[in-house]
Design a protein around this motif. Structure first.
Motif, PDB file in Angstrom:
ATOM      1  N   ARG A 143    -104.194 -27.445  20.864  1.00  0.00           N
ATOM      2  CA  ARG A 143    -103.318 -27.384  19.693  1.00  0.00           C
ATOM      3  C   ARG A 143    -102.578 -26.040  19.676  1.00  0.00           C
ATOM      4  O   ARG A 143    -103.152 -25.020  20.038  1.00  0.00           O
ATOM      5  CB  ARG A 143    -104.161 -27.546  18.446  1.00  0.00           C
ATOM      6  CG  ARG A 143    -103.307 -27.667  17.181  1.00  0.00           C
ATOM      7  CD  ARG A 143    -104.225 -27.873  15.992  1.00  0.00           C
ATOM      8  NE  ARG A 143    -104.978 -29.072  16.103  1.00  0.00           N
ATOM      9  CZ  ARG A 143    -104.570 -30.258  15.687  1.00  0.00           C
ATOM     10  NH1 ARG A 143    -103.379 -30.386  15.141  1.00  0.00           N
ATOM     11  NH2 ARG A 143    -105.338 -31.324  15.818  1.00  0.00           N
ATOM     12  N   GLU A 159    -100.874 -20.453  15.764  1.00  0.00           N
ATOM     13  CA  GLU A 159     -99.799 -19.764  15.077  1.00  0.00           C
ATOM     14  C   GLU A 159     -99.093 -18.791  16.016  1.00  0.00           C
ATOM     15  O   GLU A 159     -97.907 -18.543  15.909  1.00  0.00           O
ATOM     16  CB  GLU A 159    -100.361 -19.000  13.860  1.00  0.00           C
ATOM     17  CG  GLU A 159    -100.929 -19.909  12.776  1.00  0.00           C
ATOM     18  CD  GLU A 159    -102.363 -20.374  13.068  1.00  0.00           C
ATOM     19  OE1 GLU A 159    -102.842 -20.050  14.165  1.00  0.00           O
ATOM     20  OE2 GLU A 159    -102.953 -21.074  12.228  1.00  0.00           O
ATOM     21  N   MET A 193     -96.591 -20.663  17.983  1.00  0.00           N
ATOM     22  CA  MET A 193     -95.449 -21.042  17.146  1.00  0.00           C
ATOM     23  C   MET A 193     -94.543 -19.841  16.871  1.00  0.00           C
ATOM     24  O   MET A 193     -93.324 -19.959  16.854  1.00  0.00           O
ATOM     25  CB  MET A 193     -95.952 -21.614  15.814  1.00  0.00           C
ATOM     26  CG  MET A 193     -96.682 -22.950  15.954  1.00  0.00           C
ATOM     27  SD  MET A 193     -95.640 -24.244  16.642  1.00  0.00           S
ATOM     28  CE  MET A 193     -94.516 -24.409  15.298  1.00  0.00           C
ATOM     29  N   MET A 246     -96.869 -23.514   8.150  1.00  0.00           N
ATOM     30  CA  MET A 246     -97.229 -24.094   9.453  1.00  0.00           C
ATOM     31  C   MET A 246     -97.722 -25.515   9.259  1.00  0.00           C
ATOM     32  O   MET A 246     -97.357 -26.434  10.003  1.00  0.00           O
ATOM     33  CB  MET A 246     -98.290 -23.218  10.124  1.00  0.00           C
ATOM     34  CG  MET A 246     -98.707 -23.739  11.489  1.00  0.00           C
ATOM     35  SD  MET A 246     -97.350 -23.636  12.664  1.00  0.00           S
ATOM     36  CE  MET A 246     -97.221 -21.881  12.820  1.00  0.00           C
ATOM     37  N   ILE A 247     -98.569 -25.730   8.248  1.00  0.00           N
ATOM     38  CA  ILE A 247     -99.127 -27.065   8.001  1.00  0.00           C
ATOM     39  C   ILE A 247     -98.010 -28.015   7.599  1.00  0.00           C
ATOM     40  O   ILE A 247     -97.961 -29.159   8.046  1.00  0.00           O
ATOM     41  CB  ILE A 247    -100.233 -26.980   6.906  1.00  0.00           C
ATOM     42  CG1 ILE A 247    -101.427 -26.173   7.435  1.00  0.00           C
ATOM     43  CG2 ILE A 247    -100.674 -28.357   6.467  1.00  0.00           C
ATOM     44  CD1 ILE A 247    -102.466 -25.837   6.366  1.00  0.00           C
ATOM     45  N   ALA A 296     -94.820 -27.908   8.373  1.00  0.00           N
ATOM     46  CA  ALA A 296     -93.949 -28.202   9.518  1.00  0.00           C
ATOM     47  C   ALA A 296     -94.599 -29.184  10.455  1.00  0.00           C
ATOM     48  O   ALA A 296     -93.972 -30.126  10.941  1.00  0.00           O
ATOM     49  CB  ALA A 296     -93.589 -26.911  10.249  1.00  0.00           C
ATOM     50  N   CYS A 297     -95.910 -28.969  10.687  1.00  0.00           N
ATOM     51  CA  CYS A 297     -96.601 -29.883  11.626  1.00  0.00           C
ATOM     52  C   CYS A 297     -96.706 -31.260  11.010  1.00  0.00           C
ATOM     53  O   CYS A 297     -96.564 -32.276  11.704  1.00  0.00           O
ATOM     54  CB  CYS A 297     -97.994 -29.331  11.931  1.00  0.00           C
ATOM     55  SG  CYS A 297     -97.947 -27.855  12.943  1.00  0.00           S
ATOM     56  N   THR A 298     -96.904 -31.307   9.722  1.00  0.00           N
ATOM     57  CA  THR A 298     -97.019 -32.619   9.068  1.00  0.00           C
ATOM     58  C   THR A 298     -95.695 -33.364   9.147  1.00  0.00           C
ATOM     59  O   THR A 298     -95.654 -34.567   9.448  1.00  0.00           O
ATOM     60  CB  THR A 298     -97.429 -32.404   7.602  1.00  0.00           C
ATOM     61  OG1 THR A 298     -98.685 -31.695   7.547  1.00  0.00           O
ATOM     62  CG2 THR A 298     -97.599 -33.734   6.898  1.00  0.00           C
ATOM     63  N   TYR A 348     -93.283 -33.006  11.327  1.00  0.00           N
ATOM     64  CA  TYR A 348     -93.001 -33.365  12.721  1.00  0.00           C
ATOM     65  C   TYR A 348     -93.824 -34.546  13.151  1.00  0.00           C
ATOM     66  O   TYR A 348     -93.330 -35.494  13.791  1.00  0.00           O
ATOM     67  CB  TYR A 348     -93.247 -32.129  13.606  1.00  0.00           C
ATOM     68  CG  TYR A 348     -92.969 -32.374  15.047  1.00  0.00           C
ATOM     69  CD1 TYR A 348     -91.638 -32.472  15.509  1.00  0.00           C
ATOM     70  CD2 TYR A 348     -94.000 -32.506  15.961  1.00  0.00           C
ATOM     71  CE1 TYR A 348     -91.382 -32.698  16.829  1.00  0.00           C
ATOM     72  CE2 TYR A 348     -93.737 -32.732  17.303  1.00  0.00           C
ATOM     73  CZ  TYR A 348     -92.414 -32.818  17.727  1.00  0.00           C
ATOM     74  OH  TYR A 348     -92.153 -33.044  19.051  1.00  0.00           O
ATOM     75  N   THR A 349     -95.092 -34.550  12.749  1.00  0.00           N
ATOM     76  CA  THR A 349     -95.982 -35.646  13.146  1.00  0.00           C
ATOM     77  C   THR A 349     -95.575 -36.925  12.471  1.00  0.00           C
ATOM     78  O   THR A 349     -95.555 -38.001  13.095  1.00  0.00           O
ATOM     79  CB  THR A 349     -97.438 -35.281  12.771  1.00  0.00           C
ATOM     80  OG1 THR A 349     -97.778 -34.044  13.384  1.00  0.00           O
ATOM     81  CG2 THR A 349     -98.403 -36.351  13.206  1.00  0.00           C
TER      82      THR A 349
END
Length: 808
Positions: A29, A32, A35, A51-52, A54-56, A58-59
């Protein structure tokens, strides 16, 4: 997995849940730190919450995209039939659209073609309408032109008839009156009609001087005796700058000459004593004219060296001196350089008493170094040394004339050309011993004019020298040079300044040489071309002439027997042509009709053209106000349809001034009638050898052609004394009259006529046999034309009457 999705929702779905664990990539994974390195974020700005989030996002986006794709593939279609039906409708609709589009294209092309056809048809209709309009317009114009032409023709014929009637009435009145003697007709008879309408004394002095300038000495004296005012006009000093005694040499006296020279000694610039038989004292009086510039004493048998001494002492300013055919000796030759330092023109032709030593005198004193023109014709006593003496004395000679000198050789020309390099003109007529070497010797000169005649030693090599050494030559006269061939013409073709070419009697010249000559640049510059007696020329040469010679003015094709009407038709296309000589050719009436289309011809010679008849030169019949007019009763053949359809030659030659139709025995009075009606500006006419001409035709000629100067009626056996009376009344300007073999004209009438003309030839004998007819004009047979025996020969003696009278 589906149950999981249904329970947890799509938010709990991971992007790699549907992938076999064995096939998942072995990656860790992103931290940070990674990233931050990827996006270049600052540590202070990148928080865990961001960060959370953005990843959410994108996913979730990846899951949504791949799941939709998987769902479309994995879940079977529910309404497939409806979809197929919709697609079929769209396909049918698209197919119909394409079919309509195809049909529309076909219809559009068809419509465009039909429109184009209609447009073309409309243009054709418009053209046809325009064409028919033009036809109608041209038809009306043609009818009007024909009407105007016929009207002018009727007016001309009516005017002609009125003039002829007036002429005949005038003749009748003159016949009733007492005839005036010829010796008084010039002075007293002209004053019997009363006071003239115009008094010449009222004209400006310059105009009066110009009028009297054209009068001869005899006429000037007669005018001075008319009245006091005319005497004052004839005493103008400008009229006495030039005095010509040669025209009155048989009637003028020495006393009058001396008194005239004494009175006008300060005004006289030019004197002409040619042929005058004068005393020595009279010739000495020439020395009184201190301002004399031109003196002509040629053919004066009384001129001696002593007379020339007196003349030379008093007239030092003479520029022109003509001593030809006199008896001068070396003594006169010694005087020339001493007393005539400015002499420019000297003629010693046929003076055979001076020698080579006399020519050496020309270099004495100031010498004749300004001499430009020299004539030594007939001086056979001059040798090669004499020509050397001329070269040493007169280096500036430009024009050289040596005719009738059989002793002239190439060595003479070489001796002359060594120092006389300014010669531009040479005339060697009657010098048979000159050859091509003479032209080689003259290569140092810039010749512009060459004149030879009767030489059999000149060949084609001579013309090669001309082409190489004389590029500026403009006049070539090589007559009767038998060895000249087509190669000579080919050598002359590059000459750009040649304007006059005379190769008459050069019988070896043919169509090939003339074609090569005309293919060069010379064809555009040539103005005068004489190819008489070049018997190998044919119609092809005339066709080439019409194509190339656009500036040709004078053309002579005399005795070119292969020339026919076909070639004559092309002569019409040489629009600049003024004079044509077609004597002795095969021209017929058709060719004469072709020549009538040439509106600029002023001189035409058709002598010995036996195929020409009255059909070619014919006066059409015209109806005026319901009445048919003829100057004389028309012959029966004039009314034939063939003659009515024939266009008269004279109608197209209104400016004709010179016509020669001699020895055309088929011509009759019709030619004279046509000339009298249409060609009223004639100045020269020859109808010799035409036995059908009568007094009635000559009466019409006298009534209309008032500008006639030269008339030849020799062999017109039907003419009588009445013709001479008509000429005296109508042709006041007649100067030369030839009446050989006119047996019906009396000697008394010929004597009276001689006082009206300057030159007259008269012979009352029967025409010779070679005329082809007898004294009545009837044709002779071949047996009658055979030569007579020596004891039966007829000797013909010409009687020449002079028209000079004694000055009153």
């Amino acid at each position: 997995m589906i149950i999981t999705i249904m329970e947890s929702g799509l938010e709990s779905l991971l992007w790699d849940m549907c992938i076999d664990p064995s096939m998942k990539p072995k990656i860790r994974r992103l931290s940070e730190t990674y990233m931050e390195q990827l996006f270049g974020l600052d540590d202070q700005l990148m928080t865990p919450e961001l960060m959370i989030k953005a990843c959410t996002f994108y996913t979730g986006h990846l899951v949504k995209t791949h799941f939709c794709i998987w769902r479309d593939i994995a879940i079977p279609l529910i309404n497939e039939e409806n979809i197929l039906a919709e697609k079929m409708e769209k396909a049918i609709e698209y197919d119909n659209f394409r079919l309509q589009k195809y049909v529309f294209r076909l219809w559009h092309s068809y419509a465009a073609g039909q429109k184009k056809l209609l447009t073309e048809a409309l243009l054709r209709i418009r053209k046809m309408c325009h064409h028919y309009k033009l036809i109608i317009t041209l038809t009306k114009w043609r009818d009007k032109a024909r009407y105007e032409y016929k009207k002018r023709e009727d007016e001309l014929m009516l005017k002609h008839e009125l003039q002829l009637r007036k002429w005949r009435s005038k003749v009748k009145v003159a016949a009733k009156e007492e005839p005036i003697p010829p010796e008084h007709s010039l002075s007293k008879a002209s004053l019997l009609g009363g006071i003239p309408e115009c008094d010449i004394s009222l004209l400006p002095e310059r105009a009066v001087s110009q009028i009297f300038y054209y009068l001869t000495l005899r006429e000037l004296v007669i005018c001075g005796q008319v009245c006091h005012s005319w005497m004052l006009m004839t005493q103008a000093s400008s009229l006495w700058n030039s005095i010509d005694f040669s025209k009155v040499k048989n009637i003028i006296t020495d006393k009058y000459i001396v008194s005239t020279l004494q009175r006008w000694r300060l005004n006289v610039l030019r004197l002409n004593f040619r042929g005058c038989l004068l005393r020595s004292k009279t010739l000495r009086s020439v020395s009184l004219c201190r301002n004399l510039q031109e003196l002509n004493v040629s053919d004066c048998p009384t001129l001696t060296d002593e007379s020339m001494r007196y003349i030379s002492e008093g007239c030092a300013g003479v520029l022109y001196l003509n001593l030809s055919n006199t008896t001068i000796t070396n003594r006169t030759m010694r005087l020339l350089p001493r007393y005539f330092p400015n002499l420019q023109n000297l003629s010693l032709a046929y003076c055979r008493k001076f020698t080579d030593k006399g020519l050496r005198y020309l270099n004495l004193g100031n010498g004749c170094h300004k001499l430009i023109y020299l004539d030594l014709s007939g001086c056979t006593q001059i040798s090669v040394q004499g020509f050397r003496n001329i070269a040493n004395s007169c280096t500036g000679i430009m024009h050289l004339t040596i005719n009738d000198m059989p002793t002239l050789t190439d060595n003479c020309v070489k001796a002359l050309a060594e120092k006389c390099t300014r010669i531009t003109s040479i005339v060697f007529i009657g010098a048979p011993h000159i050859s091509d070497c003479a032209f080689k010797a003259l290569s140092t000169c810039n010749l512009r004019k060459i004149r030879f005649e009767g030489n059999k030693r000149i060949t084609d090599a001579c013309f090669k020298y001309i082409h190489k050494n004389y590029p500026n030559i403009n006049h070539i006269y090589m007559v009767d040079c038998k060895r000249i061939t087509d190669g000579s013409l080919m050598s002359l073709s590059p000459l750009k300044q040649l304007t006059v070419l005379n190769l008459a009697n050069c019988i070896r010249i043919g169509d090939v040489g003339l074609k090569q000559f005309l293919d060069g640049p010379v064809s555009t510059r040539i103005r005068e071309l004489n190819l008489s007696n070049c018997i190998h020329l044919s119609d092809a040469s005339i066709v080439k002439l019409s194509e190339r010679c656009s500036n040709l003015n004078y053309l002579s094709l005399r005795n070119c027997e292969y020339l026919t009407d076909l070639g004559i038709e092309h002569i019409v296309y040489i629009f600049s042509l003024v004079s044509v000589d077609l004597s002795g050719t095969n021209i017929s009436n058709e060719g004469l009709m072709s020549l009538s289309r040439h509106k600029k011809l002023k001189e035409l010679s058709l002598s010995e053209c036996y195929k020409i008849t009255d059909v070619g030169i014919q006066v059409p019949r015209l109806t005026l106000l319901g009445k048919v007019f003829f100057s004389v009763p028309p012959p029966a053949q004039l009314l034939s349809p063939k003659r009515d359809e024939t266009k008269a030659f004279c109608k197209g030659s209104l400016i004709l001034e010179h016509l020669d139709v001699s020895y055309c025995p088929q011509l009759s009075d019709e030619i004279i009638k046509a000339l009298a009606i249409y060609c009223i500006y004639l100045t020269s006419l020859s109808i010799a050898g035409c036995p059908k001409i009568t007094d009635s035709a000559m009466e019409m000629l006298s009534a209309k052609c008032h500008y006639l100067h030269i008339l030849d009626i020799s062999g017109c056996v039907l003419l009588t004394d009445q013709m001479l009376e008509d000429l005296q009344m109508g042709c006041k300007q007649l100067r030369i009259l030839k009446m050989q073999y006119c047996r019906l004209i009396s000697k008394e009438a010929a004597r009276r006529m001689s006082s009206m003309v300057q030159q007259q030839e008269y012979n009352p004998n029967d025409p010779p046999l070679w005329f082809g007819y007898d004294y009545e004009g009837k044709p002779l047979t071949k047996q009658e034309i055979t030569p007579l025996k020596e004891d039966e020969e007829i000797t013909v003696t010409d009687s020449i009457y002079s028209g000079e009278e004694e000055v009153v």
